[in-house]
Scaffold this active site. Sequence first.
Site, PDB file in Angstrom:
ATOM      1  CG  ASN A   7     -10.608  19.970  33.278  1.00 53.63           C
ATOM      2  OD1 ASN A   7     -11.570  19.823  34.051  1.00 53.63           O
ATOM      3  ND2 ASN A   7     -10.662  20.750  32.225  1.00 53.63           N
ATOM      4  NE  ARG A  87     -11.664  24.525  33.946  1.00 52.18           N
ATOM      5  CZ  ARG A  87     -12.675  24.447  33.087  1.00 52.18           C
ATOM      6  NH1 ARG A  87     -12.909  23.329  32.444  1.00 52.18           N
ATOM      7  NH2 ARG A  87     -13.452  25.492  32.891  1.00 52.18           N
ATOM      8  CG  HIS A 174     -14.714  30.538  30.535  1.00 56.46           C
ATOM      9  ND1 HIS A 174     -15.810  31.071  29.889  1.00 56.46           N
ATOM     10  CD2 HIS A 174     -14.758  29.203  30.300  1.00 56.46           C
ATOM     11  CE1 HIS A 174     -16.481  30.112  29.291  1.00 56.46           C
ATOM     12  NE2 HIS A 174     -15.875  28.958  29.538  1.00 56.46           N
ATOM     13  CG  LEU A 203     -15.985  34.881  22.046  1.00 56.52           C
ATOM     14  CD1 LEU A 203     -16.150  35.666  20.751  1.00 56.52           C
ATOM     15  CD2 LEU A 203     -17.154  35.158  22.978  1.00 56.52           C
ATOM     16  N   GLY A 204     -15.981  30.081  23.162  1.00 57.65           N
ATOM     17  CA  GLY A 204     -15.781  28.681  22.792  1.00 57.65           C
ATOM     18  C   GLY A 204     -17.104  27.960  22.894  1.00 57.65           C
ATOM     19  CG  ASN A 205     -18.401  23.523  23.188  1.00 56.59           C
ATOM     20  OD1 ASN A 205     -19.375  23.721  22.448  1.00 56.59           O
ATOM     21  ND2 ASN A 205     -17.747  22.385  23.243  1.00 56.59           N
ATOM     22  N   GLY A 206     -18.527  27.125  25.607  1.00 58.92           N
ATOM     23  CA  GLY A 206     -19.155  28.081  26.524  1.00 58.92           C
ATOM     24  C   GLY A 206     -18.460  29.408  26.267  1.00 58.92           C
ATOM     25  NE  ARG A 235     -23.569  26.173  29.297  1.00 52.42           N
ATOM     26  CZ  ARG A 235     -22.249  26.231  29.488  1.00 52.42           C
ATOM     27  NH1 ARG A 235     -21.599  27.376  29.354  1.00 52.42           N
ATOM     28  NH2 ARG A 235     -21.589  25.158  29.845  1.00 52.42           N
ATOM     29  CG  ASP A 277     -18.720  22.935  15.436  1.00 49.11           C
ATOM     30  OD1 ASP A 277     -18.364  24.045  14.979  1.00 49.11           O
ATOM     31  OD2 ASP A 277     -17.943  21.988  15.621  1.00 49.11           O
ATOM     32  CD  GLU A 379      -9.347  27.545  29.878  1.00 50.89           C
ATOM     33  OE1 GLU A 379      -9.529  26.901  28.828  1.00 50.89           O
ATOM     34  OE2 GLU A 379     -10.253  27.851  30.654  1.00 50.89           O
TER      35      GLU A 379
HETATM   36  P1  AMP Z   1     -13.507  25.521  22.855  1.00 55.14           P
HETATM   37  O1  AMP Z   1     -14.618  25.275  23.818  1.00 55.14           O
HETATM   38  O2  AMP Z   1     -12.681  26.697  23.192  1.00 55.14           O
HETATM   39  O3  AMP Z   1     -12.687  24.287  22.550  1.00 55.14           O
HETATM   40  O4  AMP Z   1     -14.212  25.903  21.461  1.00 55.14           O
HETATM   41  C1  AMP Z   1     -14.892  24.930  20.721  1.00 55.14           C
HETATM   42  C2  AMP Z   1     -15.881  25.610  19.767  1.00 55.14           C
HETATM   43  O5  AMP Z   1     -15.205  26.554  18.930  1.00 55.14           O
HETATM   44  C3  AMP Z   1     -16.535  24.642  18.789  1.00 55.14           C
HETATM   45  O6  AMP Z   1     -17.701  24.080  19.321  1.00 55.14           O
HETATM   46  C4  AMP Z   1     -16.875  25.527  17.612  1.00 55.14           C
HETATM   47  O7  AMP Z   1     -18.186  26.043  17.777  1.00 55.14           O
HETATM   48  C5  AMP Z   1     -15.920  26.693  17.715  1.00 55.14           C
HETATM   49  N1  AMP Z   1     -14.964  26.735  16.617  1.00 55.14           N
HETATM   50  C6  AMP Z   1     -13.773  26.098  16.510  1.00 55.14           C
HETATM   51  N2  AMP Z   1     -13.178  26.402  15.328  1.00 55.14           N
HETATM   52  C7  AMP Z   1     -14.005  27.257  14.684  1.00 55.14           C
HETATM   53  C8  AMP Z   1     -13.966  27.932  13.423  1.00 55.14           C
HETATM   54  N3  AMP Z   1     -12.949  27.795  12.602  1.00 55.14           N
HETATM   55  N4  AMP Z   1     -15.008  28.723  13.107  1.00 55.14           N
HETATM   56  C9  AMP Z   1     -16.047  28.882  13.937  1.00 55.14           C
HETATM   57  N5  AMP Z   1     -16.141  28.279  15.138  1.00 55.14           N
HETATM   58  C10 AMP Z   1     -15.144  27.467  15.508  1.00 55.14           C
END
Ligand code: AMP
Length: 419
Positions: A7, A87, A174, A203-206, A235, A277, A379
């Site tokens: 990736n 990816r 995604h 639901l993550g960074n994006g 965003r 975050d 992924e």
């Molecule tokens: P990802 O892009 O899937 O790796 O998700 C990363 C994002 O998940 C981080 O920037 C956090 O905002 C969020 N995150 C991870 N752990 C937690 C948690 N325990 N509670 C709330 N948000 C979280």
Amino acid sequence: MLILVVNCGSSSLKYTVFEGERELTSGLIEKIGEKISAFSCKVGSEKKTLPDQPVADHEQAIALMMDQMIKDGIIRQPADIFAVGHRVVHGGPNYTDAALVDEAVRNNAIAKELAPLHYPNYIGIEACVKMMPQTPQVAVFDTAFHQTMPPKAYVYALPYRFYTDYKIRKYGFHGTSHKYVSRRAAELMKKSAKSVNVITLHLGNGSSLAAVQGGRCVDTSMGLTPLAGVVMGSRTGDMDPAIVPFIMELEHLTPAQMDKLMNKESGVLGLSGVSNDLREVIAQAETGNERARLALDVFAYSIQKYIGAYHVVVGGAQALVFTAGIGEKSPYLRELICRGLKGIGVKLDPVKNKKNISREAAIHARGSKIQVWVVPTREEYMIAAESLRVIQAAGIELPLEPEKTGITRKPAAAAKRKK
Ligand code: AMP
């Protein structure tokens, strides 16, 4: 039989090597192109931080990754890798599935124009083709799963020529994650993917949602770019498009500056002034920071609205599926989101919600009209699996006997033996 998953981001390279289901090694090279790059990796369960060194470009990063895998006893030479799965964020309008890397994939001009930020995906492909010219390479597109959307879901109400001339339409992202978690959720529900309608929440960074009807994506929240849809860490998600020229004129911004403002300075970060975050924003909200509270409410509300819409779009969802950093690890945000879904009969079980972090579980209460699942996304594994499927479909013979590949089956043990 080893499959390498690569990736390439704008200044990073992430990799994982799979032998069957097993992850033998993974690594991350960051700050490619800067004076000093950072390289960390994991071999079996052992984590390593490697000495800092300059890594000029992705080609050098791939060479470095190979050297490390040789040192770690994963491979003896690059040719030991049976296949590489890449990816690729944008496949453009022509790819409805993962594809064997050929001239058409390498010269995918539309996708490169549509997603210039993700051009490094294609640089990674070139570097791997150069290093392993005999090894089959597969491009697994983030956009492919969403290609089953009907035109009414993907066409924007702009003059039609923008679609025909420039291919401006909704693509969605995604896709590999939405595909995996929707299928896995169906398995966990003991149903065939074809027989269930689910809404997947990556639901993550994006962040993005997908409406998956009988295993096929019929709508998704991101658009031509990953900026559209729900509110994200930094965003905006959806907003009145007239705001864009209005702010540009007000603050004399160039298109690039406006783009940065919407992608990097907005969302939960922009609203709260705390962080992108969500963990930090939750902590602040709990100590009474009103803007942090507002940011979380806006975030959750934008997701609730999409769930309501997609419940209609799929003709009644049987399940919501939470995944990615927030979806897998935040009972707090899952509760905040589901609290607003009483109107469609969603009821969380508070104990199950709290207890289940980063593992597969049903977290709805008895009597919930819609099931609620947590399904950790995989992924990288999906990219390996998709690559293998495409290679088999292309009639490329598989070296089914792992011994024939000359690969040590237990890399960590082999590395220790070498010392
Ligand atoms: P990802 O892009 O899937 O790796 O998700 C990363 C994002 O998940 C981080 O920037 C956090 O905002 C969020 N995150 C991870 N752990 C937690 C948690 N325990 N509670 C709330 N948000 C979280």
